[in-house]
Design an enzyme around this catalytic site. Structure first.
Site, PDB file in Angstrom:
ATOM      1  N   ARG A  76      33.576   3.179  71.582  1.00 41.18           N
ATOM      2  CA  ARG A  76      34.668   4.433  71.874  1.00 41.18           C
ATOM      3  C   ARG A  76      34.086   5.074  72.993  1.00 41.18           C
ATOM      4  NH1 ARG A  76      34.775   9.956  69.656  1.00 41.18           N
ATOM      5  NH2 ARG A  76      36.801  10.786  69.999  1.00 41.18           N
ATOM      6  N   HIS A 119      38.158  13.998  76.494  1.00 42.71           N
ATOM      7  CA  HIS A 119      36.802  14.537  76.020  1.00 42.71           C
ATOM      8  C   HIS A 119      36.428  15.726  76.659  1.00 42.71           C
ATOM      9  CE1 HIS A 119      33.581  13.396  72.982  1.00 42.71           C
ATOM     10  NE2 HIS A 119      33.171  14.499  73.231  1.00 42.71           N
ATOM     11  N   GLU A 164      38.398  16.290  69.351  1.00 38.99           N
ATOM     12  CA  GLU A 164      38.308  17.676  68.753  1.00 38.99           C
ATOM     13  C   GLU A 164      39.067  18.807  69.621  1.00 38.99           C
ATOM     14  OE1 GLU A 164      33.529  16.369  67.344  1.00 38.99           O
ATOM     15  OE2 GLU A 164      33.860  17.950  68.988  1.00 38.99           O
ATOM     16  N   ASN A 299      35.666  13.413  62.822  1.00 34.22           N
ATOM     17  CA  ASN A 299      34.313  13.682  63.228  1.00 34.22           C
ATOM     18  C   ASN A 299      33.647  14.554  62.218  1.00 34.22           C
ATOM     19  OD1 ASN A 299      35.164  12.019  65.441  1.00 34.22           O
ATOM     20  ND2 ASN A 299      34.764  13.900  66.840  1.00 34.22           N
ATOM     21  N   TYR A 301      29.881  16.289  60.926  1.00 32.92           N
ATOM     22  CA  TYR A 301      28.547  16.524  61.177  1.00 32.92           C
ATOM     23  C   TYR A 301      27.928  17.116  59.809  1.00 32.92           C
ATOM     24  CZ  TYR A 301      29.128  14.726  66.036  1.00 32.92           C
ATOM     25  OH  TYR A 301      29.253  13.947  67.017  1.00 32.92           O
ATOM     26  N   GLU A 378      33.032   9.856  65.025  1.00 31.31           N
ATOM     27  CA  GLU A 378      31.618  10.664  65.287  1.00 31.31           C
ATOM     28  C   GLU A 378      31.005  10.786  64.141  1.00 31.31           C
ATOM     29  OE1 GLU A 378      31.118  13.512  68.153  1.00 31.31           O
ATOM     30  OE2 GLU A 378      32.808  12.887  69.644  1.00 31.31           O
TER      31      GLU A 378
END
Length: 470
Positions: A76, A119, A164, A299, A301, A378
């Site tokens: 990606r 991005h 995002e 995504n 985290y 991600e």
């Protein structure tokens, strides 16, 4: 005991153009908002910029060979708007040719290209004309997306419109933490809407050109838990974070409407900002934004455990403002407290919470995207790596990787249609406001020489991919 992954599951890694390419002003590329922002004193740790980054623009064959060595099935990457249509204007053939050569290199290596159109690196010239607060930028984005499809549509199946948008709206136009560094509640709301509109119109345009494409968007999402599920203040704190971080983007994309409770929250923060935003939402916008998708990228985290002051009674009819503490549209949420849980933390200070990824996928799939394949686009961690000769023994990252791949497998076991996992990031790279200080890669980059060294985490990922099991 190892658990195998479904045959169609894709293992990959992710990067972004500004973070790795370098060649900032070569072959016709002009300044993006990050080129400008990185030069603002104090905006980036150590004053770093992405002018060289990982020099991927010149070293992409070496990097693709490294991907093949690791066994990556898919890669990606994002394309740079400033390289393809400098200043938002005419097509730059040299910029387009770079991505064409990259895609061919990937295909020759047996790696599926997964293209992200945005991005965070808008041309600075467009920001000077209003950036994402201007509806005209949507039209410029459609031109750029069409250029990329003209060049690569015959070889690229997977297209992600935005990465995002929470970051490229609220962090960028309200909190001032990311480029372009604005600090205005209304600007953040306008940017979020125009980003979503650009997403929806791009999906419509690309689908009209080729119905065989897999079209999607990537959101960064969190798991917002109340510290005490029986405490009204804690429950409201979790609602506010979930609303502004997750639902402000999930609801328009999948339900065709913005969440009413978050609009009330914003109105209490700044009623004039909401009025500006309401004028910007035009007839037909929500239908475009909620255009059907073929894939949805998540995504993740870390999650949050939240405490807050007790909310007042429900707002009266008509969205009238109340006196209770509400979430501001950027991370300094008034009246909300982040609760320590004693979990391990990464080099970013983020808690390591793999079970949150499982719960997030279990929620998003059935609640928002039933029948749409999910991809973890991600997931990764920064740690302070120390090289030892030709090795980089990064035990913490290796454990993080295994735990989160296992969390994805747990979601699949629970019946969620998850079809891919992309580790962030393939390479140590330019990490936005942190410059080169934070290292997320499974491959170490020695920035002074551009040498690449596969870390232990990269070797472990290669073993997982080869076995197709965790």
């Amino acid at each position: 005991m190892t658990r195998p992954f479904p045959q169609e599951f894709l293992f990959g890694a992710a990067t972004a153009a500004y973070q790795i390419e370098g060649a900032a002003f070569e072959d016709g590329r002009t300044a993006s908002i990050w080129d400008a922002f990185a030069r603002v004193p104090g905006a980036v740790i150590n004053g770093d910029d992405g002018d060289v980054a990982c020099d991927h623009y010149h070293r992409y064959p070496q990097d693709v060979a490294l991907m093949k060595e690791l066994g990556l099935q898919t890669y990606r990457f994002s394309t740079s708007w400033s390289r393809v249509r400098p200043d938002g204007g005419a097509v730059n053939e040299k910029g387009v040719d770079f991505y064409s050569r990259l895609v061919d290199e990937l295909l020759d290596a047996g790696i599926v290209p997964w293209l992200t159109l945005y991005h965070w690196d808008m041309p600075q010239a467009l920001e000077a004309q209003g950036g994402w607060t201007s509806r005209d930028t949507v039209d410029r984005f459609l031109e750029y997306a069409g250029t990329m499809h003209d060049a690569l549509g015959d070889r690229v199946r997977y297209w992600t419109t935005l990465n995002e948008p929470w970051c490229s709206s609220f962090l960028s136009y309200t909190a001032g933490i990311h480029a372009p560094g604005r600090m205005d509640v209304g600007d953040g709301m306008l940017a979020a809407h125009h980003l979503l509109l650009a997403h929806g119109k791009t999906v419509q345009e690309l689908r009209s050109r080729d119905s065989s494409l897999d079209l999607g968007v990537t959101l960064n999402l969190t798991v917002a838990d109340p510290a005490d599920p029986d405490a009204p203040g804690d429950v409201d704190a979790a609602r506010r974070i979930d609303g502004q971080f997750n639902r402000w983007f999930l609801d328009p994309i999948f339900r065709g409407a913005y969440p009413a409770d978050v609009i009330r929250d914003f109105r209490t923060v700044d009623s004039s900002a909401v009025a500006r935003w309401e004028q910007a939402v035009q007839p037909g916008d929500m239908e475009a934004i909620s255009s059907p998708l073929d894939a949805f990228g998540v995504n993740y985290y870390h999650g949050e455990l939240l405490a807050g002051t007790a909310p007042a009674e429900e707002p009266p009819a008509g969205d009238a403002p109340t006196e209770r503490a509400v979430a501001s549209p950027f991370p300094s949420h008034e009246g909300i407290h982040w609760v320590e849980r004693g979990l391990p933390r990464t080099g970013m200070g983020w808690e390591v919470q793999p079970e949150g990824l499982t719960r997030l996928l279990q929620r998003v799939g059935p609640e928002y995207a039933p029948g749409i394949p999910l991809y973890v686009t991600e997931n990764g961690a920064a740690y302070d790596d120390v090289r030892e000769g030709d090795t980089v023994p990064d035990a913490d990252r290796t454990a993080f990787l295994v735990a989160h791949v296992s969390a994805v497998r747990d979601a699949i076991d629970a019946g969620v249609d998850v079809r891919g996992y992309f580790y962030w990031s393939l390479l140590d790279n330019y990490e936005w406001a942190w410059g080169y200080e934070k290292r997320f890669g499974i491959v170490r980059v020695e920035y002074d020489t551009q040498e690449r060294v596969v870390k232990d985490s990269g070797l472990q990922y290669a073993r997982i991919i080869a076995a197709r099991a965790v």
